[in-house]
Motif scaffolding. Structure first.
Motif, PDB file in Angstrom:
ATOM      1  N   UNK A  39       0.843  -1.191   0.000  1.00 29.23           N
ATOM      2  CA  UNK A  39       0.000   0.000   0.000  1.00 29.23           C
ATOM      3  C   UNK A  39       0.881   1.244   0.000  1.00 29.23           C
ATOM      4  N   UNK A  40       0.250   2.422  -0.139  1.00 28.56           N
ATOM      5  CA  UNK A  40       1.021   3.661  -0.213  1.00 28.56           C
ATOM      6  C   UNK A  40       1.871   3.911   1.000  1.00 28.56           C
ATOM      7  N   UNK A  41       1.262   3.829   2.193  1.00 31.11           N
ATOM      8  CA  UNK A  41       2.009   4.068   3.419  1.00 31.11           C
ATOM      9  C   UNK A  41       3.075   3.018   3.653  1.00 31.11           C
ATOM     10  N   UNK A  42       2.759   1.768   3.355  1.00 32.24           N
ATOM     11  CA  UNK A  42       3.723   0.688   3.555  1.00 32.24           C
ATOM     12  C   UNK A  42       4.909   0.837   2.609  1.00 32.24           C
ATOM     13  N   UNK A 251      -9.857  -4.102  -0.777  1.00 30.85           N
ATOM     14  CA  UNK A 251      -8.609  -4.084  -0.018  1.00 30.85           C
ATOM     15  C   UNK A 251      -8.717  -3.131   1.168  1.00 30.85           C
ATOM     16  N   UNK A 252      -7.927  -3.396   2.189  1.00 30.23           N
ATOM     17  CA  UNK A 252      -8.000  -2.599   3.414  1.00 30.23           C
ATOM     18  C   UNK A 252      -7.652  -1.141   3.183  1.00 30.23           C
ATOM     19  N   UNK A 253      -6.620  -0.880   2.330  1.00 34.11           N
ATOM     20  CA  UNK A 253      -6.211   0.499   2.123  1.00 34.11           C
ATOM     21  C   UNK A 253      -7.233   1.281   1.309  1.00 34.11           C
ATOM     22  N   UNK A 254      -7.932   0.612   0.378  1.00 30.88           N
ATOM     23  CA  UNK A 254      -9.031   1.267  -0.336  1.00 30.88           C
ATOM     24  C   UNK A 254     -10.173   1.561   0.627  1.00 30.88           C
ATOM     25  N   UNK A 255     -10.342   0.706   1.622  1.00 27.98           N
ATOM     26  CA  UNK A 255     -11.358   0.929   2.652  1.00 27.98           C
ATOM     27  C   UNK A 255     -10.983   2.110   3.538  1.00 27.98           C
ATOM     28  N   UNK A 256      -9.714   2.187   3.928  1.00 27.06           N
ATOM     29  CA  UNK A 256      -9.245   3.337   4.695  1.00 27.06           C
ATOM     30  C   UNK A 256      -9.446   4.627   3.912  1.00 27.06           C
ATOM     31  N   UNK A 257      -9.293   4.553   2.611  1.00 26.68           N
ATOM     32  CA  UNK A 257      -9.457   5.734   1.768  1.00 26.68           C
ATOM     33  C   UNK A 257     -10.881   6.304   1.848  1.00 26.68           C
ATOM     34  N   UNK A 258     -11.860   5.445   2.104  1.00 20.48           N
ATOM     35  CA  UNK A 258     -13.232   5.929   2.278  1.00 20.48           C
ATOM     36  C   UNK A 258     -13.330   6.843   3.502  1.00 20.48           C
ATOM     37  N   UNK A 259     -12.599   6.476   4.565  1.00 21.58           N
ATOM     38  CA  UNK A 259     -12.585   7.305   5.768  1.00 21.58           C
ATOM     39  C   UNK A 259     -11.797   8.581   5.502  1.00 21.58           C
ATOM     40  N   UNK A 278      -1.494   9.361   7.076  1.00 21.31           N
ATOM     41  CA  UNK A 278      -0.318  10.228   7.036  1.00 21.31           C
ATOM     42  C   UNK A 278       0.170  10.423   5.607  1.00 21.31           C
ATOM     43  N   UNK A 279       0.137   9.355   4.804  1.00 18.12           N
ATOM     44  CA  UNK A 279       0.563   9.455   3.409  1.00 18.12           C
ATOM     45  C   UNK A 279      -0.349  10.389   2.615  1.00 18.12           C
ATOM     46  N   UNK A 280      -1.597  10.528   3.063  1.00 20.12           N
ATOM     47  CA  UNK A 280      -2.555  11.434   2.416  1.00 20.12           C
ATOM     48  C   UNK A 280      -2.440  12.857   2.947  1.00 20.12           C
ATOM     49  N   UNK A 281      -1.479  13.098   3.818  1.00 19.53           N
ATOM     50  CA  UNK A 281      -1.253  14.438   4.339  1.00 19.53           C
ATOM     51  C   UNK A 281      -2.180  14.831   5.472  1.00 19.53           C
ATOM     52  N   UNK A 333      16.753   3.304  11.906  1.00 21.80           N
ATOM     53  CA  UNK A 333      15.724   2.692  11.078  1.00 21.80           C
ATOM     54  C   UNK A 333      14.420   2.526  11.843  1.00 21.80           C
ATOM     55  N   UNK A 334      14.506   2.100  13.085  1.00 19.02           N
ATOM     56  CA  UNK A 334      13.295   1.891  13.878  1.00 19.02           C
ATOM     57  C   UNK A 334      12.467   3.172  13.964  1.00 19.02           C
ATOM     58  N   UNK A 335      13.141   4.301  14.114  1.00 17.86           N
ATOM     59  CA  UNK A 335      12.415   5.571  14.174  1.00 17.86           C
ATOM     60  C   UNK A 335      11.843   5.942  12.818  1.00 17.86           C
ATOM     61  N   UNK A 336      12.683   5.957  11.792  1.00 20.78           N
ATOM     62  CA  UNK A 336      12.249   6.409  10.467  1.00 20.78           C
ATOM     63  C   UNK A 336      11.162   5.518   9.883  1.00 20.78           C
ATOM     64  N   UNK A 337      11.332   4.228  10.039  1.00 20.60           N
ATOM     65  CA  UNK A 337      10.374   3.272   9.489  1.00 20.60           C
ATOM     66  C   UNK A 337       9.008   3.405  10.161  1.00 20.60           C
ATOM     67  N   UNK A 338       9.004   3.434  11.484  1.00 14.14           N
ATOM     68  CA  UNK A 338       7.730   3.442  12.209  1.00 14.14           C
ATOM     69  C   UNK A 338       7.007   4.777  12.137  1.00 14.14           C
ATOM     70  N   UNK A 339       7.739   5.859  11.923  1.00 14.82           N
ATOM     71  CA  UNK A 339       7.089   7.144  11.711  1.00 14.82           C
ATOM     72  C   UNK A 339       6.200   7.100  10.470  1.00 14.82           C
ATOM     73  N   UNK A 340       6.601   6.327   9.475  1.00 15.53           N
ATOM     74  CA  UNK A 340       5.818   6.212   8.243  1.00 15.53           C
ATOM     75  C   UNK A 340       4.810   5.068   8.301  1.00 15.53           C
TER      76      UNK A 340
END
Length: 427
Positions: A39-42, A251-259, A278-281, A333-340
């Protein structure tokens, strides 16, 4: 003491060789990684890791398998390993790690773990799942909280929902208000793993952590046949009436997009959904809200993403694999990865200053529930049951969700039969 000192020197020598090879940028290895983060965020989260590997001269070979909440990826992995061609690393977790290790397919990471003091950095409940017979064979990268309820803040304002629903009675009242406003009350992707994700949060919210552990983790016959599980199934079925007609197969991310776009009010989903917001700003508290699922504020269902490291023959590939393990557990990495990604670092010594309010609540609740005994593994996401048994339960729960003719009594009987049956190991 002499043996321990020698072991520590060997660990230091191993890590030094990895760092030297990476820094020289010569004879770097290729690391092939199987995952299902598409997905976009992943994808943005994974890009952090790819970039860090590239900076050290190692090439990354993406082995991404879409869909199925990871089940599709596991099917492909089995075929590759059985053919004698495993990837360097694969995103697997929970009991599945133990099954692969028992087959002798995973490499020993104890040298790296000892050098980098993984036992001190990791919560014990996580460290134990990364080990087989006391030896590290996998690397954890995060902790996801699964029992989240996500909401569009503007939709809630329009519908007159002013408070977080503390139990399912309050949730249904809020959902009625959203539906009355002409919007989808509950965004849900009709796939079996998403059905199961919602179901486990319902069981936790209706019965509490102790009951959840008895019914879904220990598969206790008394719990599975109880009135509490009956109420859980009835509540789960009632949720179905708040879902839109386009739900099946989504898909779950398309479902999240509805919200995200304000077409729906709520979604039950783990905190990887936050990566999409977060990826959607969008910003937590302003554009979207995060609540513990109704009735679950004092509990925490955890899902730990981890990479199991498979045995490789080529030395250059082994070096790249070792450096990947080193990066995965690094604070940077733990910080940068999990922030996204939307999750929280699995390392206990990573500062949370840069993380948002949802992540800070998650980190606080992880520690609090660990002490209170209400930290429980996510059954839906492969942290508790053997893969074969989890798949059977997932199908049964999804059948109940999709078939209104399937009674609560029959479902409880089938759950009892499933619990009594033998667990199916990996082929």
């Amino acid at each position: 003491m002499r043996h321990y000192t020698g072991f520590r020197r060997a660990c230091a020598s191993l890590l030094a060789s990895l760092l030297l090879a990476a820094g020289a940028g010569v004879r770097a290895g290729e690391v092939e990684v199987l995952h299902y983060w598409t997905s976009g965020g992943e994808a943005k989260s994974l890009a952090e890791l790819k970039g860090m590997m590239a900076q050290r001269g190692h090439s990354w070979k993406d082995f991404a398998v879409v869909g199925g909440g990871g089940q599709n990826a596991m099917d492909v992995l089995k075929a590759r390993v059985l053919a004698g061609n495993p990837p360097a690393a694969a995103n697997i977790k929970g009991p599945a790690i133990q099954e692969w290790a028992a087959l002798g397919a995973l490499t020993n990471l104890d040298a790296m773990a000892s050098f980098d003091r993984w036992d001190e950095a990791l919560p014990k409940v996580v460290a134990d799942q990364m080990k087989h017979k006391g030896r590290y064979v996998a690397v954890p990268v995060n902790v996801h909280r699964v029992n989240w309820l996500w909401a569009n803040a503007e939709v809630l304002r329009q519908a007159g929902v002013n408070e977080a629903p503390r139990n399912f009675d309050e949730f249904f009242k809020a959902a009625d208000k959203v539906r009355a406003a002409g919007l989808i009350a509950l965004a849900h992707g009709g796939q079996d793993w998403q059905d199961f994700t919602t179901f486990e949060s319902v069981v936790l919210g209706v019965g509490g952590a102790k009951f959840y552990d008895a019914a879904l983790v220990k598969l206790d016959a008394q719990a599975l046949g109880s009135d509490t599980l009956r109420r859980s199934l009835e509540t789960f079925r009632r949720l179905r009436g708040y879902v839109d007609a386009a739900s099946p197969g989504r898909d779950w991310n398309a479902t999240t997009d509805l919200v995200i776009k304000g077409r729906a009010g709520f979604q039950f989903m783990g905190d990887w959904a936050k990566g999409e917001f977060l990826a959607a700003g969008q910003q937590p508290g302003k554009d979207f809200r995060c609540f513990p699922a109704p009735g679950t504020a004092e509990a925490f269902t955890y899902n730990v993403d981890s990479f199991a490291m498979f045995q490789l023959k080529a030395w250059e590939a082994q070096k790249a694999q070792g450096y990947l393990a080193y990066l995965l557990m690094g604070k940077d990495f733990q910080e940068r990865f999990n922030l996204r990604k939307g999750s929280i670092p699995v390392r206990q010594n990573v500062a949370m200053d840069k993380f948002d309010e949802c992540a800070k609540v998650s980190a606080q609740d992880f520690g609090k529930t660990a002490k209170a005994g209400t930290l429980v593994p996510s059954v839906a996401h492969g942290m508790a049951l053997a893969p074969g048994q989890q798949a059977l339960m997932r199908k049964l729960v999804s059948d109940f969700w999709n078939n209104p003719q399937m009674s609560v009594n029959d479902t409880q009987k089938q759950l009892l039969a499933l619990a009594a049956g033998p667990q199916k190991p990996l082929p």
